[in-house]
Design an enzyme around this catalytic site. Sequence first.
Site, mmCIF file in Angstrom:
data_model
loop_
_atom_site.group_PDB
_atom_site.id
_atom_site.type_symbol
_atom_site.label_atom_id
_atom_site.label_comp_id
_atom_site.label_asym_id
_atom_site.label_seq_id
_atom_site.Cartn_x
_atom_site.Cartn_y
_atom_site.Cartn_z
ATOM 1 C CB ALA A 1 -1.341 0.154 5.503
ATOM 2 C CG ASP A 2 -3.374 -0.190 11.322
ATOM 3 O OD1 ASP A 2 -4.140 -1.205 10.558
ATOM 4 O OD2 ASP A 2 -4.436 0.556 12.394
ATOM 5 C CB SER A 3 -1.773 -5.511 11.355
ATOM 6 O OG SER A 3 -1.792 -5.385 12.242
ATOM 7 C CG ASP B 1 -5.709 0.624 7.836
ATOM 8 O OD1 ASP B 1 -6.413 1.155 7.925
ATOM 9 O OD2 ASP B 1 -4.472 1.314 8.204
ATOM 10 C CB ILE B 2 -2.733 -5.131 5.534
ATOM 11 C CG1 ILE B 2 -1.055 -3.375 5.540
ATOM 12 C CG2 ILE B 2 -1.684 -5.857 4.817
ATOM 13 C CD1 ILE B 2 -0.362 -3.718 6.066
#
Lengths: 75, 247
Positions: free
Chosen positions: A33-35, A37-38
């Site tokens: 997960a990239d930022s 996504d989070i």
Amino acid sequence: MGVFEKVKSIVVDQLGVDEDDVTLETSFEELNADSLDIVELIMALEEEFDLDIPDEEAEKIRTVGDAVKYIKENQ
Amino acid sequence: MLLNESVAIVTGAARGLGRAIALELAAGGAQVVVNYAGSEAKALQVVHEIEAAGGRGMAVQADVSLAGDVDRLVKTAQDACGKVDILVNNAGIARDNLILRMKEGDWDAVLATNLKGVFLCTKAVAKGMLKRRAGVIVNIASVVGISGNAGQANYAAAKAGVIGLTKSVAKELAPRGIRVNAVAPGYILTDMTDILPDEVKNGIAQTIPLGRVGEPRDVAKAVAFLASPDAAYITGQTLCVDGGMEM
């Protein structure tokens, strides 16, 4: 459905990962997960559990277990 | 029509560029939320014009420099229209003066509306756009944000800030299919530019390669293009609409 199952289903849905790869110990980083996504995941959790997770708290949520714990404590 | 079924918020749409943009998007088929801060009668007039032409519009009051107002604006739009596909950050003010005469309040007011307002509105609509994996944001910058302008340190700084904000948000949201661009108008005939002294106006007109000052419609056409699927592969750009002033 318990909190973990609900969180798991949101994680699977948001990150497009396999259900079997999601345990309490799994970190979002491991799930690639990239930022952004989070941020989206947190938004989805807020909606599902009718919560308002402050940014300072959201930063501490790094694993599926962290999310489940936060939700249980704040519901 | 290109913008059929889409919902647009245009900030500062009671007058000038915002008014022209609201009318243009409505003519393209969009349902338009006409935001205004204080000019209620003029905003209602814009809605009336949209409806008279067969379009759909509504007026919503909100000061874009206030987070509470902005959240209410976006929520009102989402509740009434179901979603927001297009945001045009147009609301802007000018408090021109030479820097030695510029008051702190003039600086703060211009930065609050022209730059912070863009941040607040963008943040407020981004959530819904992320969920739907679609959306378009068009920010109204200015050529003075690129070239600078004596007497407009606050305005030029805010507009340069808008260009940097545009590029940053474009990079953040591109992976989710959301496009963010800016339009940088040059010298356009509006209430804001009408207050300039005649010698300044004439001086500016002489520096424009295309030999005329711009009209709000010139800017509105560019905004409508960037907001439409025709611009599907364009993001993070600043399009100067200035008769060739800046090149």
